[in-house]
Each structure stands twice: as C-alpha cells, then as structure tokens.
Design an enzyme around this catalytic site. Structure first.
Site, PDB file in Angstrom:
ATOM      1  CB  SER A 134      -0.823  -0.080   1.320  1.00 28.89           C
ATOM      2  OG  SER A 134      -1.435   1.326   1.791  1.00 28.89           O
TER       3      SER A 134
ATOM      4  CE1 TYR B   1      -4.288  -2.048   5.007  1.00 27.59           C
ATOM      5  CE2 TYR B   1      -3.481  -0.506   4.524  1.00 27.59           C
ATOM      6  CZ  TYR B   1      -3.768  -1.145   3.620  1.00 27.59           C
ATOM      7  OH  TYR B   1      -4.186  -1.571   2.786  1.00 27.59           O
TER       8      TYR B   1
HETATM    9  P1  NAP Z   1     -11.538  -6.102   0.841  1.00 22.88           P
HETATM   10  O1  NAP Z   1     -12.109  -6.063  -0.599  1.00 22.88           O
HETATM   11  O2  NAP Z   1     -11.512  -6.062   1.829  1.00 22.88           O
HETATM   12  O3  NAP Z   1     -11.128  -8.200   0.204  1.00 22.88           O
HETATM   13  C1  NAP Z   1      -9.888  -8.014   1.539  1.00 22.88           C
HETATM   14  C2  NAP Z   1      -9.963 -10.086   0.863  1.00 22.88           C
HETATM   15  O4  NAP Z   1      -9.401 -10.639   1.650  1.00 22.88           O
HETATM   16  C3  NAP Z   1     -11.572 -11.145   0.881  1.00 22.88           C
HETATM   17  O5  NAP Z   1     -11.406 -12.437  -0.142  1.00 22.88           O
HETATM   18  C4  NAP Z   1     -10.971 -10.974   2.732  1.00 22.88           C
HETATM   19  O6  NAP Z   1     -12.426 -13.260   2.536  1.00 22.88           O
HETATM   20  C5  NAP Z   1      -9.938 -11.956   2.394  1.00 22.88           C
HETATM   21  N1  NAP Z   1      -9.286 -11.965   3.280  1.00 22.88           N
HETATM   22  C6  NAP Z   1      -9.507 -11.429   4.973  1.00 22.88           C
HETATM   23  N2  NAP Z   1      -8.600 -11.908   5.692  1.00 22.88           N
HETATM   24  C7  NAP Z   1      -8.361 -12.802   5.625  1.00 22.88           C
HETATM   25  C8  NAP Z   1      -7.530 -13.863   5.697  1.00 22.88           C
HETATM   26  N3  NAP Z   1      -7.598 -13.726   7.015  1.00 22.88           N
HETATM   27  N4  NAP Z   1      -7.392 -15.189   5.740  1.00 22.88           N
HETATM   28  C9  NAP Z   1      -7.811 -14.737   4.571  1.00 22.88           C
HETATM   29  N5  NAP Z   1      -8.105 -14.868   3.566  1.00 22.88           N
HETATM   30  C10 NAP Z   1      -8.453 -13.626   4.288  1.00 22.88           C
HETATM   31  O7  NAP Z   1     -10.150  -5.949   0.719  1.00 22.88           O
HETATM   32  P2  NAP Z   1      -9.407  -4.974  -0.769  1.00 22.88           P
HETATM   33  O8  NAP Z   1      -9.743  -3.472  -0.596  1.00 22.88           O
HETATM   34  O9  NAP Z   1      -9.332  -5.466  -1.976  1.00 22.88           O
HETATM   35  O10 NAP Z   1      -7.596  -4.512  -0.662  1.00 22.88           O
HETATM   36  C11 NAP Z   1      -6.944  -5.974  -1.000  1.00 22.88           C
HETATM   37  C12 NAP Z   1      -5.348  -5.517  -0.981  1.00 22.88           C
HETATM   38  O11 NAP Z   1      -5.057  -4.313  -1.330  1.00 22.88           O
HETATM   39  C13 NAP Z   1      -4.693  -5.846   1.198  1.00 22.88           C
HETATM   40  O12 NAP Z   1      -4.333  -6.395   1.527  1.00 22.88           O
HETATM   41  C14 NAP Z   1      -4.797  -4.200   0.856  1.00 22.88           C
HETATM   42  O13 NAP Z   1      -4.328  -3.821   2.070  1.00 22.88           O
HETATM   43  C15 NAP Z   1      -4.643  -3.692  -0.132  1.00 22.88           C
HETATM   44  N6  NAP Z   1      -4.777  -2.087  -0.351  1.00 22.88           N
HETATM   45  C16 NAP Z   1      -6.124  -2.182  -0.344  1.00 22.88           C
HETATM   46  C17 NAP Z   1      -6.184  -0.669  -0.615  1.00 22.88           C
HETATM   47  C18 NAP Z   1      -7.385  -0.064  -1.478  1.00 22.88           C
HETATM   48  O14 NAP Z   1      -7.713   1.260  -1.134  1.00 22.88           O
HETATM   49  N7  NAP Z   1      -8.814  -1.030  -0.873  1.00 22.88           N
HETATM   50  C19 NAP Z   1      -5.201   0.480  -1.122  1.00 22.88           C
HETATM   51  C20 NAP Z   1      -3.982  -0.115  -0.588  1.00 22.88           C
HETATM   52  C21 NAP Z   1      -3.389  -1.333  -0.369  1.00 22.88           C
HETATM   53  P3  NAP Z   1     -13.237 -13.248   2.295  1.00 22.88           P
HETATM   54  O15 NAP Z   1     -14.281 -12.420   1.429  1.00 22.88           O
HETATM   55  O16 NAP Z   1     -13.677 -14.727   2.921  1.00 22.88           O
HETATM   56  O17 NAP Z   1     -13.925 -11.908   4.140  1.00 22.88           O
END
Ligand code: NAP
Length: 247
Positions: A142, A156
């Site tokens: 991130s 985080y």
């Molecule tokens: P999200 O929409 O909240 O989705 C999270 C995913 O992770 C879901 O598939 C969830 O599964 C799974 N998950 C959570 N905890 C888990 C665990 N303990 N074991 C296995 N699976 C788990 O997240 P996102 O925004 O797409 O983020 C994806 C990545 O991008 C993350 O690393 C986040 O830090 C990074 N990121 C995101 C942003 C942003 O603005 N969105 C910005 C920078 C970085 P379930 O569906 O079963 O809950």
C-alpha cells in the site's frame, strides 16, 4: 506448461479483480477466502462461464496450519507458478496511543506473517534448487507504507512497510532460483476494506487529496499485478509499482 496462480483473499475487491484477469490471461485460478464463501463461489462461477478454470479454498492465512493445508490442497491441481499475497485487513481508525496488543497482533499476523508463510510454501514448490520450475510472486502492499496513515491506521501502514522490506529481501534470496518477487502499492481503491475500517465512503471523502482527483478501481491494480507476474516483467524483481493516482 499450464500456469497456476494462487490469489489469497481472492473472493472480493482487488483479489477478485486479479482472479478474473488472471483467468483471461490463461491461468488456472485458485482463490482463497476466509469467511465469504458466496463471494468466492461467485468469482469461480464467473471464470467458469468465461471458459476458464477456477477453484476456491477456505483458509485463514494468518494460521500456519491453514496455509500448509491450502498449499497441499492446490498441489494436485498443478504446480503453482504464481502467487499473489493479497490478503490485508484494516481495523477501526484510531491513534497509536489507543491501540491494544490484541489489535496489533491481529493486524501484523494477518497482513505480514501470512505473507511470509504463503511465500515460504510457494518457494518450496517454485525454486529450481528444490526441484521446481520457477515462478513469480506479487505482494499487495500500500502507499500507506510511505505515508504512515497517521490518525487512521499506523499499524496497517507499518505492516505494509514490513511487506516492502520482505519483498526486497526475499527477492534477493531467490533471484537465482527462477523466482521473481515484486510488489504493488495501491492508493485509495474502491473496495469493501474501507467499511471494515469504519468508513465506507472514505475514498470519496479523501479523493481530492489525490493528484488525479479520483479513487482507483480494483481492475487498475489487477492489471499491474498481472504485468509483474508475466514474462513481460522478466528482468524485474524486488521492485514496486505504485497505483495511486500520483499520490
Ligand atoms: P477487501 O475488499 O476487504 O477484501 C479482502 C479479502 O481478503 C477478502 O477476499 C477476504 O476474504 C480476504 N481475507 C481477509 N482476511 C483473511 C484471512 N485471514 N485469510 C484469508 N483471506 C482473508 O480488501 P481489498 O481492498 O481488495 O484489499 C486487498 C489488498 O489490497 C489488501 O492487502 C489491502 O491492504 C491492499 N490495499 C487496498 C487498498 C484499497 O484502497 N482498497 C489500498 C492499498 C492497499 P472474505 O471475502 O472471506 O472475507
């Protein structure tokens, strides 16, 4: 050779977009989820409808036992050639002086210990020194690793800083073994993660601070991930692509 990819947290958000794009690029897609089976099966179904191969696996990647079982379950499908360490969680926004040890342990175990465990299992299978045929790993970090996320989620941000250090270090350990390890650093992307941090409308609130004046889509992150995984990026390892609208 059939390409087989594992995307942790592939049921929703950036992981789901990466799974769909990977299938379009000819990978057999293995997605992992922790709780939302329905969302995971929807991703699998969409890939099947488009003529691709996809499988969903429940596993909590913060658990070493679950990670070992996850990789063993994928072994019969085909040697894993690509891994996306995508799982990441946010907890409610607060300052460091109010964070509990329980919260810190959850965030660090889920965001960075999981990345070490999955990378370890992938290296055992990909390394040419261990009988594998090589592979490629992308860690989803991130821009918070650079900004520190003050007043919101310094824990985080620190877990993502650790992920970046790990990406650089492990990339050098396995560079001679046919494995490339890179990272992407998304900015504000429209996914459910902001709701879990207590503010579903966060991207729209703060998009004015982004030079491009908008949030990003999961698909824009997925495209960079797939490029880093591909042979197009064959001389890149230990490096990062920021996908953050200039932030
Ligand atoms: P999200 O929409 O909240 O989705 C999270 C995913 O992770 C879901 O598939 C969830 O599964 C799974 N998950 C959570 N905890 C888990 C665990 N303990 N074991 C296995 N699976 C788990 O997240 P996102 O925004 O797409 O983020 C994806 C990545 O991008 C993350 O690393 C986040 O830090 C990074 N990121 C995101 C942003 C942003 O603005 N969105 C910005 C920078 C970085 P379930 O569906 O079963 O809950």
């Amino acid at each position: 050779m059939q390409k087989t990819i594992l995307i942790t947290g592939g049921s929703r958000g950036i992981g789901a977009a990466t799974a769909l794009l990977a299938a379009q690029k000819g990978y057999q897609v293995c997605i992992n989820y922790v709780a939302n089976k329905e969302a995971a099966l929807q991703v699998v179904e969409t890939i099947h409808q488009q003529g691709g191969k996809a499988f969903a696996f429940q596993a909590d990647v913060s658990s070493e036992e679950d990670v070992i079982a996850l990789f063993e379950a994928i072994d019969p499908i085909g040697p894993i050639t690509a891994l996306v360490n995508n799982v990441g969680i946010l907890e409610p926004q607060m300052r460091v002086d109010t964070m509990t040890a329980d919260r810190l342990n959850r965030v660090f175990t889920t965001n960075i210990v999981s990345c070490f465990l999955c990378t370890r299992e992938a290296i055992k299978r990909m390394s040419t020194k261990q009988g594998g045929s090589g592979g490629s790993i992308v860690n989803v970090s991130s821009v918070a690793a650079r900004t520190g996320s003050p007043g919101e989620y310094v824990d985080y941000a620190a877990s993502k800083g650790a992920m970046d250090a790990m990406t650089i270090g492990v990339s050098k350990e396995v560079a001679e073994e046919g494995i490339r390890v890179n990272g992407v650093r998304p900015g504000f992307i429209y996914t459910d993660i902001h709701a879990s941090g207590g503010e579903p409308g966060r991207v729209d609130r703060i998009k004015g601070s982004v030079p491009m004046k908008r949030g990003g889509s999961p698909d824009e992150v997925a495209k960079a991930i797939l490029w880093l995984l591909s042979d197009e990026a064959s001389y890149s390892t230990g490096t990062f692509i920021d996908i953050a609208g200039g932030r």
